[in-house]
Each structure stands twice: as structure tokens, then as C-alpha cells.
Design a protein around this motif. Structure first.
Motif, PDB file in Angstrom:
ATOM      1  N   SER A  26       2.598   8.873   9.357  1.00 54.22           N
ATOM      2  CA  SER A  26       2.775   9.868  10.414  1.00 54.22           C
ATOM      3  C   SER A  26       2.397  11.230   9.865  1.00 54.22           C
ATOM      4  N   VAL A  27       1.416  11.887  10.502  1.00 59.45           N
ATOM      5  CA  VAL A  27       0.975  13.231  10.125  1.00 59.45           C
ATOM      6  C   VAL A  27       1.266  14.163  11.294  1.00 59.45           C
ATOM      7  N   ASN A  28       2.155  15.122  11.082  1.00 59.30           N
ATOM      8  CA  ASN A  28       2.606  15.999  12.172  1.00 59.30           C
ATOM      9  C   ASN A  28       3.093  15.184  13.369  1.00 59.30           C
ATOM     10  N   GLY A  29       3.705  14.032  13.072  1.00 59.69           N
ATOM     11  CA  GLY A  29       4.258  13.189  14.121  1.00 59.69           C
ATOM     12  C   GLY A  29       3.288  12.225  14.758  1.00 59.69           C
ATOM     13  N   VAL A  30       2.022  12.251  14.350  1.00 62.32           N
ATOM     14  CA  VAL A  30       0.994  11.382  14.927  1.00 62.32           C
ATOM     15  C   VAL A  30       0.874  10.109  14.097  1.00 62.32           C
ATOM     16  N   SER A  31       1.005   8.960  14.744  1.00 57.20           N
ATOM     17  CA  SER A  31       0.837   7.679  14.066  1.00 57.20           C
ATOM     18  C   SER A  31      -0.645   7.448  13.785  1.00 57.20           C
ATOM     19  N   LEU A  32      -0.981   7.289  12.497  1.00 55.67           N
ATOM     20  CA  LEU A  32      -2.377   7.158  12.105  1.00 55.67           C
ATOM     21  C   LEU A  32      -2.553   6.045  11.084  1.00 55.67           C
ATOM     22  N   THR A  33      -3.787   5.557  10.992  1.00 52.48           N
ATOM     23  CA  THR A  33      -4.142   4.521  10.027  1.00 52.48           C
ATOM     24  C   THR A  33      -4.759   5.167   8.790  1.00 52.48           C
ATOM     25  N   VAL A  34      -4.268   4.766   7.633  1.00 60.68           N
ATOM     26  CA  VAL A  34      -4.719   5.346   6.360  1.00 60.68           C
ATOM     27  C   VAL A  34      -6.101   4.820   5.983  1.00 60.68           C
ATOM     28  N   VAL A  35      -6.951   5.740   5.534  1.00 62.26           N
ATOM     29  CA  VAL A  35      -8.276   5.415   5.004  1.00 62.26           C
ATOM     30  C   VAL A  35      -8.367   6.032   3.616  1.00 62.26           C
ATOM     31  N   ASN A  36      -9.024   5.343   2.707  1.00 60.85           N
ATOM     32  CA  ASN A  36      -9.274   5.901   1.371  1.00 60.85           C
ATOM     33  C   ASN A  36      -7.976   6.331   0.687  1.00 60.85           C
ATOM     34  N   SER A  37      -7.024   5.413   0.613  1.00 59.40           N
ATOM     35  CA  SER A  37      -5.716   5.704   0.007  1.00 59.40           C
ATOM     36  C   SER A  37      -5.839   5.870  -1.503  1.00 59.40           C
ATOM     37  N   LYS A  38      -5.275   6.977  -2.016  1.00 60.74           N
ATOM     38  CA  LYS A  38      -5.231   7.226  -3.456  1.00 60.74           C
ATOM     39  C   LYS A  38      -3.801   7.589  -3.843  1.00 60.74           C
ATOM     40  N   ASN A  39      -3.562   7.833  -5.133  1.00 63.77           N
ATOM     41  CA  ASN A  39      -2.203   8.090  -5.601  1.00 63.77           C
ATOM     42  C   ASN A  39      -1.548   9.300  -4.944  1.00 63.77           C
ATOM     43  N   ASN A  40      -2.316  10.331  -4.717  1.00 60.24           N
ATOM     44  CA  ASN A  40      -1.724  11.533  -4.119  1.00 60.24           C
ATOM     45  C   ASN A  40      -2.584  12.130  -3.006  1.00 60.24           C
ATOM     46  N   SER A  41      -3.390  11.287  -2.372  1.00 66.84           N
ATOM     47  CA  SER A  41      -4.187  11.748  -1.242  1.00 66.84           C
ATOM     48  C   SER A  41      -4.594  10.564  -0.377  1.00 66.84           C
ATOM     49  N   PHE A  42      -5.008  10.871   0.823  1.00 62.43           N
ATOM     50  CA  PHE A  42      -5.506   9.851   1.744  1.00 62.43           C
ATOM     51  C   PHE A  42      -6.310  10.545   2.837  1.00 62.43           C
ATOM     52  N   GLN A  43      -7.039   9.741   3.593  1.00 67.56           N
ATOM     53  CA  GLN A  43      -7.770  10.243   4.742  1.00 67.56           C
ATOM     54  C   GLN A  43      -7.279   9.549   6.005  1.00 67.56           C
ATOM     55  N   VAL A  44      -7.503  10.211   7.142  1.00 66.00           N
ATOM     56  CA  VAL A  44      -7.296   9.583   8.446  1.00 66.00           C
ATOM     57  C   VAL A  44      -8.513   9.900   9.297  1.00 66.00           C
ATOM     58  N   ALA A  45      -8.845   8.993  10.207  1.00 66.06           N
ATOM     59  CA  ALA A  45      -9.957   9.205  11.133  1.00 66.06           C
ATOM     60  C   ALA A  45      -9.380   9.562  12.497  1.00 66.06           C
ATOM     61  N   ILE A  46      -9.876  10.638  13.087  1.00 73.80           N
ATOM     62  CA  ILE A  46      -9.346  11.155  14.343  1.00 73.80           C
ATOM     63  C   ILE A  46     -10.388  11.022  15.449  1.00 73.80           C
ATOM     64  N   ILE A  47     -10.006  10.358  16.537  1.00 78.33           N
ATOM     65  CA  ILE A  47     -10.899  10.206  17.683  1.00 78.33           C
ATOM     66  C   ILE A  47     -10.803  11.458  18.560  1.00 78.33           C
ATOM     67  N   PRO A  48     -11.800  11.692  19.431  1.00 80.04           N
ATOM     68  CA  PRO A  48     -11.778  12.903  20.268  1.00 80.04           C
ATOM     69  C   PRO A  48     -10.511  13.067  21.103  1.00 80.04           C
ATOM     70  N   PHE A  49      -9.966  11.987  21.662  1.00 83.30           N
ATOM     71  CA  PHE A  49      -8.756  12.098  22.486  1.00 83.30           C
ATOM     72  C   PHE A  49      -7.603  12.661  21.670  1.00 83.30           C
ATOM     73  N   THR A  50      -7.380  12.108  20.479  1.00 85.38           N
ATOM     74  CA  THR A  50      -6.297  12.596  19.614  1.00 85.38           C
ATOM     75  C   THR A  50      -6.547  14.028  19.190  1.00 85.38           C
ATOM     76  N   TRP A  51      -7.791  14.358  18.901  1.00 92.56           N
ATOM     77  CA  TRP A  51      -8.153  15.714  18.486  1.00 92.56           C
ATOM     78  C   TRP A  51      -7.803  16.719  19.573  1.00 92.56           C
ATOM     79  N   GLU A  52      -8.029  16.350  20.841  1.00 97.66           N
ATOM     80  CA  GLU A  52      -7.794  17.266  21.960  1.00 97.66           C
ATOM     81  C   GLU A  52      -6.326  17.350  22.352  1.00 97.66           C
ATOM     82  N   VAL A  53      -5.609  16.204  22.369  1.00 97.31           N
ATOM     83  CA  VAL A  53      -4.244  16.155  22.902  1.00 97.31           C
ATOM     84  C   VAL A  53      -3.209  16.650  21.899  1.00 97.31           C
ATOM     85  N   THR A  54      -3.464  16.490  20.608  1.00 95.55           N
ATOM     86  CA  THR A  54      -2.518  16.899  19.568  1.00 95.55           C
ATOM     87  C   THR A  54      -2.948  18.227  18.954  1.00 95.55           C
ATOM     88  N   ASN A  55      -2.204  18.684  17.950  1.00 90.07           N
ATOM     89  CA  ASN A  55      -2.607  19.937  17.297  1.00 90.07           C
ATOM     90  C   ASN A  55      -3.601  19.717  16.158  1.00 90.07           C
TER      91      ASN A  55
END
Length: 199
Positions: free
Chosen positions: A139-168
């Protein structure tokens, strides 16, 4: 309990300090449906409605919350991701989110990818069981997301246009501080394994 499916990004209209507490007043479209003492997720932080006034409502943060989340960095005009608690008679989209933020992270990169975006977040784990796994949930800022490129102290998430527009997420850029809640199942499993290993 929440699911990480954001209903709206509300606008901060007022901030008031009272000793070590911070009262945050927000404007959202469903204020009239809220009740005093109701729990709502704000950027992933479970907070209680303490006041309503026409189309605005107020919640209060104590020092513990201010120390461990990004809500103390809010300014009037900022957007906050909102989610009301999950109804048990419906489908559970997202994943199980408690609204108990584990720690903050910093956005280190935003990359546009042909209509979607990759956000990279870096953090210093404050506990051994604060981890991500590839294709796991976070959960990033309350948004349920799928982890990409998980590392020991970092990770990525992929954001679709709908999530980009509706959330912060459209306000998040390099250097932005966000709230993290790691997957509760993963935290329990990691702790059990650690205890079995005597760590």
C-alpha cells in the motif's frame, strides 16, 4: 479494514495545530454520508472523523502518527487519498490493508512508459519484516499496488492512467514522501520465520 481501492482524492482546506496534535480539514464529495467517529483511510492512515461542517470534515493526528507518516507534511490545496472501510457484503478488490502505516518512503524516480508510469520508491526498513516481494502487494499512500522490481530497500509500482488521475499519484514526483503499509500476511510470515531461526 480497507482494500486499497481509493474512492477520491480529497483537498486539504485547513490545518490547525493544537499542542502536539494536528487537525486536518478536508473537502470531499461524500462528506454528507460520513458520521462522527467513522474511520477513514487518509493516504493509508486510518483516522477518525471528529467534526463535520457542510461539505468539509475534520480528523485529528496525534504525534505518533505525525512522526511515522507523511500527513504532517500536508499543505492547504494538497490532495489526500480517501477510502472508507470495506463492506463485508461486497467483493474485496485490492488486498487487506489495515490503515496502520509502517513507515515512509521517498520517490526516487518517475518514468513514463507509453501511457502508464513506473514509480520507484526507496526506504530504510525499520524492521526486518518490512519487505516487498516480486508481484506481491504493498500500500502506497493507501493505494493497493503490485510490486515490481523488488529489492532490499526499494521497489517499483506501475500506475495506469485511471489510478494516476483518481488518486494523488499525479502529484508524486522525485523527492515526494509517501506512506507505506507492507502486506500483513508477509509481515506475519517473516516474523514467524525470524522467531524460528532465533533472531
Amino acid at each position: 479494514m480497507f482494500s486499497g481501492i481509493i474512492e477520491q482524492a480529497a483537498i486539504v482546506v485547513g490545518l490547525e495545530k493544537e499542542k502536539d496534535n494536528l487537525h486536518i480539514t478536508m473537502k470531499c464529495s461524500f462528506t454528507d454520508e460520513l458520521k462522527i467517529d467513522q474511520s477513514i483511510s487518509h493516504n493509508g492512515v486510518c483516522l477518525t472523523v471528529v467534526k463535520k461542517d457542510k461539505d468539509t470534515y475534520t480528523v485529528t493526528e496525534i504525534k505518533e502518527t505525525l512522526d511515522k507518516t507523511n500527513l504532517g507534511l500536508l499543505k492547504p490545496g494538497d490532495k489526500v487519498n480517501l477510502e472508507r472501510s470495506t463492506k463485508l457484503d461486497g467483493r474485496l478488490d485490492g488486498h487487506m490493508v489495515q490503515g496502520h502505516v509502517d513507515q515512509t518512503a521517498v520517490c526516487t524516480e518517475v518514468t513514463e512508459a507509453g501511457g502508464s508510469w513506473y514509480y520507484t520508491f526507496s526506504y530504510e526498513p525499520v524492521q526486518d519484516d518490512y519487505i516487498t516481494v516480486e508481484k506481491g502487494s504493498v500500500s502506497v499512500n493507501g493505494v493497493s499496488l503490485t510490486v515490481v522490481n523488488s529489492k532490499n530497500n526499494s521497489f517499483q509500482v506501475a500506475i495506469i492512467p485511471f489510478t494516476w488521475e483518481v488518486t494523488n499519484f499525479h502529484q508524486i514526483k522525485k523527492g515526494t514522501v509517501v506512506n507505506l503499509e507492507f502486506d500483513i500476511l508477509g509481515k506475519y510470515i517473516a516474523k514467524i520465520v525470524r522467531l524460528q531461526l532465533g533472531k
